[in-house]
Design a protein around this motif. Structure first.
Motif, mmCIF file in Angstrom:
data_model
loop_
_atom_site.group_PDB
_atom_site.id
_atom_site.type_symbol
_atom_site.label_atom_id
_atom_site.label_comp_id
_atom_site.label_asym_id
_atom_site.label_seq_id
_atom_site.Cartn_x
_atom_site.Cartn_y
_atom_site.Cartn_z
ATOM 1 N N ILE A 1 -13.528 -12.846 15.646
ATOM 2 C CA ILE A 1 -14.383 -13.953 16.094
ATOM 3 C C ILE A 1 -14.651 -14.877 14.914
ATOM 4 C CG2 ILE A 1 -16.693 -14.589 16.938
ATOM 5 C CD1 ILE A 1 -16.789 -12.058 18.561
ATOM 6 N N MET A 2 -14.748 -16.171 15.183
ATOM 7 C CA MET A 2 -15.161 -17.148 14.174
ATOM 8 C C MET A 2 -16.671 -17.343 14.284
ATOM 9 S SD MET A 2 -12.098 -19.979 14.373
ATOM 10 C CE MET A 2 -10.357 -19.484 14.347
ATOM 11 N N PRO A 3 -17.458 -16.791 13.351
ATOM 12 C CA PRO A 3 -18.928 -16.864 13.444
ATOM 13 C C PRO A 3 -19.422 -18.311 13.455
ATOM 14 C CG PRO A 3 -18.238 -15.335 11.718
ATOM 15 C CD PRO A 3 -17.021 -16.077 12.149
ATOM 16 N N GLY A 4 -20.289 -18.629 14.406
ATOM 17 C CA GLY A 4 -20.842 -19.977 14.508
ATOM 18 C C GLY A 4 -20.014 -20.929 15.343
ATOM 19 N N SER A 5 -18.813 -20.503 15.738
ATOM 20 C CA SER A 5 -17.945 -21.378 16.538
ATOM 21 C C SER A 5 -18.501 -21.631 17.932
ATOM 22 C CB SER A 5 -16.543 -20.766 16.659
ATOM 23 O OG SER A 5 -16.590 -19.486 17.281
ATOM 24 N N HIS A 6 -19.459 -20.808 18.363
ATOM 25 C CA HIS A 6 -20.044 -20.955 19.699
ATOM 26 C C HIS A 6 -20.866 -22.230 19.843
ATOM 27 C CE1 HIS A 6 -23.150 -19.262 17.202
ATOM 28 N NE2 HIS A 6 -24.045 -19.245 18.163
ATOM 29 N N PHE B 1 -11.654 -25.000 12.577
ATOM 30 C CA PHE B 1 -12.680 -24.015 12.931
ATOM 31 C C PHE B 1 -12.700 -22.871 11.911
ATOM 32 C CE2 PHE B 1 -13.662 -26.219 16.608
ATOM 33 C CZ PHE B 1 -14.440 -25.501 17.508
ATOM 34 N N ALA B 2 -11.513 -22.351 11.573
ATOM 35 C CA ALA B 2 -11.444 -21.222 10.645
ATOM 36 C C ALA B 2 -11.951 -21.610 9.256
ATOM 37 C CB ALA B 2 -10.011 -20.703 10.565
ATOM 38 N N ASP B 3 -11.604 -22.814 8.800
ATOM 39 C CA ASP B 3 -12.084 -23.277 7.493
ATOM 40 C C ASP B 3 -13.604 -23.408 7.484
ATOM 41 O OD1 ASP B 3 -9.519 -23.379 6.523
ATOM 42 O OD2 ASP B 3 -9.289 -25.555 6.758
ATOM 43 N N LYS B 4 -14.165 -23.846 8.600
ATOM 44 C CA LYS B 4 -15.613 -24.061 8.675
ATOM 45 C C LYS B 4 -16.379 -22.759 8.883
ATOM 46 C CE LYS B 4 -19.149 -26.617 11.253
ATOM 47 N NZ LYS B 4 -19.392 -27.605 12.346
ATOM 48 N N HIS B 5 -15.866 -21.882 9.737
ATOM 49 C CA HIS B 5 -16.639 -20.715 10.169
ATOM 50 C C HIS B 5 -16.161 -19.394 9.580
ATOM 51 C CE1 HIS B 5 -18.669 -23.243 13.078
ATOM 52 N NE2 HIS B 5 -17.506 -23.627 13.593
ATOM 53 N N GLY B 6 -14.918 -19.327 9.135
ATOM 54 C CA GLY B 6 -14.377 -18.045 8.712
ATOM 55 C C GLY B 6 -14.004 -17.178 9.911
ATOM 56 N N ILE B 7 -13.500 -15.989 9.650
ATOM 57 C CA ILE B 7 -13.061 -15.072 10.695
ATOM 58 C C ILE B 7 -13.639 -13.688 10.413
ATOM 59 C CG2 ILE B 7 -11.088 -13.915 11.762
ATOM 60 C CD1 ILE B 7 -9.410 -16.406 11.081
ATOM 61 N N LYS B 8 -14.283 -13.122 11.402
ATOM 62 C CA LYS B 8 -14.846 -11.766 11.304
ATOM 63 C C LYS B 8 -14.010 -10.826 12.164
ATOM 64 C CE LYS B 8 -17.996 -8.353 11.281
ATOM 65 N NZ LYS B 8 -18.226 -7.478 10.132
ATOM 66 N N LEU B 9 -13.535 -9.726 11.560
ATOM 67 C CA LEU B 9 -12.790 -8.699 12.273
ATOM 68 C C LEU B 9 -13.716 -7.523 12.533
ATOM 69 C CD1 LEU B 9 -10.164 -7.260 13.275
ATOM 70 C CD2 LEU B 9 -9.830 -6.529 10.899
ATOM 71 N N PHE B 10 -13.735 -7.044 13.777
ATOM 72 C CA PHE B 10 -14.650 -5.971 14.152
ATOM 73 C C PHE B 10 -13.939 -4.619 14.114
ATOM 74 C CE2 PHE B 10 -16.458 -9.788 15.795
ATOM 75 C CZ PHE B 10 -17.820 -9.633 15.530
ATOM 76 N N THR B 11 -14.528 -3.702 13.371
ATOM 77 C CA THR B 11 -14.072 -2.325 13.330
ATOM 78 C C THR B 11 -15.246 -1.435 13.726
ATOM 79 O OG1 THR B 11 -14.664 -2.119 10.988
ATOM 80 C CG2 THR B 11 -12.408 -2.808 11.504
ATOM 81 N N MET C 1 -15.066 -18.646 19.618
ATOM 82 C CA MET C 1 -13.622 -18.693 19.452
ATOM 83 C C MET C 1 -13.178 -17.319 18.956
ATOM 84 S SD MET C 1 -11.091 -20.762 19.945
ATOM 85 C CE MET C 1 -11.859 -22.399 19.938
ATOM 86 N N HIS C 2 -12.322 -16.657 19.739
ATOM 87 C CA HIS C 2 -11.943 -15.290 19.391
ATOM 88 C C HIS C 2 -10.518 -15.001 19.829
ATOM 89 C CE1 HIS C 2 -13.122 -14.949 23.607
ATOM 90 N NE2 HIS C 2 -12.507 -13.775 23.661
ATOM 91 N N GLY C 3 -9.994 -13.907 19.345
ATOM 92 C CA GLY C 3 -8.642 -13.484 19.700
ATOM 93 C C GLY C 3 -8.381 -12.108 19.121
ATOM 94 N N SER C 4 -7.182 -11.599 19.344
ATOM 95 C CA SER C 4 -6.804 -10.304 18.781
ATOM 96 C C SER C 4 -5.296 -10.288 18.554
ATOM 97 C CB SER C 4 -7.209 -9.161 19.713
ATOM 98 O OG SER C 4 -6.498 -9.225 20.941
ATOM 99 N N GLY C 5 -4.871 -9.507 17.565
ATOM 100 C CA GLY C 5 -3.459 -9.424 17.242
ATOM 101 C C GLY C 5 -2.765 -8.294 17.988
ATOM 102 N N ASP C 6 -1.454 -8.238 17.840
ATOM 103 C CA ASP C 6 -0.681 -7.135 18.414
ATOM 104 C C ASP C 6 -1.080 -5.819 17.748
ATOM 105 O OD1 ASP C 6 0.599 -9.147 19.753
ATOM 106 O OD2 ASP C 6 2.502 -8.966 18.660
ATOM 107 N N ASN C 7 -0.860 -4.730 18.465
ATOM 108 C CA ASN C 7 -1.089 -3.416 17.884
ATOM 109 C C ASN C 7 0.260 -2.738 17.631
ATOM 110 O OD1 ASN C 7 -1.989 -0.949 17.038
ATOM 111 N ND2 ASN C 7 -2.720 -0.275 19.039
ATOM 112 N N ILE C 8 0.707 -2.762 16.370
ATOM 113 C CA ILE C 8 1.984 -2.126 16.028
ATOM 114 C C ILE C 8 1.766 -0.790 15.320
ATOM 115 C CG2 ILE C 8 3.229 -4.312 15.948
ATOM 116 C CD1 ILE C 8 3.082 -4.136 12.867
#
Length: 295
Positions: A182-187, A222-232, A246-253
């Motif tokens: 998620i990009m924090p603050g992108s909401h 958006f990424a430059d302004k807010h950064g990206i947080k990965l949830f574990t 603004m959110h998304g997820s990558g492939d699981n390899i």
């Protein structure tokens, strides 16, 4: 017929950013519920809140067993509510799972879950969408960057940003197995995407999203302004996030599966109207048209 003002235009000829006009937290700071005022404040600022343990290990085992049962049930696999992974032909998601399964229906009604939704949205709530997501190892695909509200507004007719999602981990979320980003603050900014919505777009978008995708230029900004947080987190952890993050997820390899249950709560004061930017509504199992409050 009453006309509803479109506060967040999208799917036009150009990509347009619109400042959010809706609150993020709709209740008073001291509203009763499981969230502390500081947590509500963090959610308001960031657009999300991670919880280390929403459900216990014993409960995880019950929900995981139910997920495992559902994805091998031939009736469930053949159901229109199931989405099949294009490459492996495994079940990727099962929608409307709170109606299919009494086990997951109980989770929706759990005060730890619905109580937080009521606190954030400041009203009674109903389930706009629910699903289990299965992301097995060795090649299951991710989801590209998007705002859920962009789709729910354009294709389901939700008028306002008064909707919240929770993703409850049923397996461990590592930093390598396709976790939520998620990009924090992108909401705080609505990004109206360019391009019309194809008819029956949902049939393709649930496997590989196309319409409602931001441009590379906008995402870079958006990424430059807010950064990206990965949830574990361990199984049983949960992430609550605002509908416009603004959110998304990558492939699981990796060899390690990532499975979760995903519940979308909408305010009973924000019920769906006709789609704002699509020729037809999506089916009810994807965007609910029954607005009965969760009890």
């Amino acid at each position: 017929m009453t006309t509803v003002t479109d506060l967040y235009p999208t799917r036009g000829p150009l990509e347009v950013a619109t400042p959010r006009v809706d609150p993020v937290v709709w209740s008073d700071p001291g509203a009763e519920g499981p969230m502390r005022p500081s947590e509500l404040s963090d959610f308001d600022r960031d657009g999300f809140l991670a919880i280390d343990q929403l459900i216990t290990p014993d409960e995880v085992a019950v929900y995981r067993a139910e997920l495992d049962r559902l994805i091998v049930d031939p009736d469930v696999r053949a159901d229109k509510r199931s989405i099949i992974e294009p490459k492996s032909q495994d079940v990727r998601s099962v929608f409307e799972v709170h109606r299919i399964s009494e086990v997951f229906s109980k989770l929706v009604r759990d005060p730890r879950v619905v109580g937080r939704a009521r606190q954030i949205l400041g009203s009674d709530v109903y389930v706009h969408q629910s699903r289990i997501n299965v992301k097995p190892g060795f090649g299951s695909s991710g989801f590209y960057w998007h705002s859920d509200f962009e789709t729910w507004h354009a294709e389901d007719g939700l008028p306002n940003m008064r909707t919240v999602s929770v993703s409850v981990a049923l397996t461990e979320n590592y930093d390598t197995n396709g976790g939520l980003m998620i990009m924090p603050g992108s909401h705080r900014t609505f990004l109206g995407c360019a391009g019309e919505t194809p008819k029956d777009n949902y049939k393709k978008s649930l496997q590989m999203q196309d319409a409602g995708i931001p441009s590379d230029e906008a995402l870079s900004g958006f990424a430059d302004k807010h950064g990206i947080k990965l949830f574990t987190g361990k199984a049983g952890s949960a992430t609550w996030f605002d509908c416009n993050c603004m959110h998304g997820s990558g492939d699981n390899i990796t060899p390690y599966s990532r499975s979760n249950v995903f519940i979308v709560f909408n305010s009973v004061e924000n019920t769906a109207v006709e789609p704002f930017a699509a020729p037809v509504r999506r089916p009810e199992h994807i965007g609910a048209r029954s607005f009965t409050p969760v009890r």
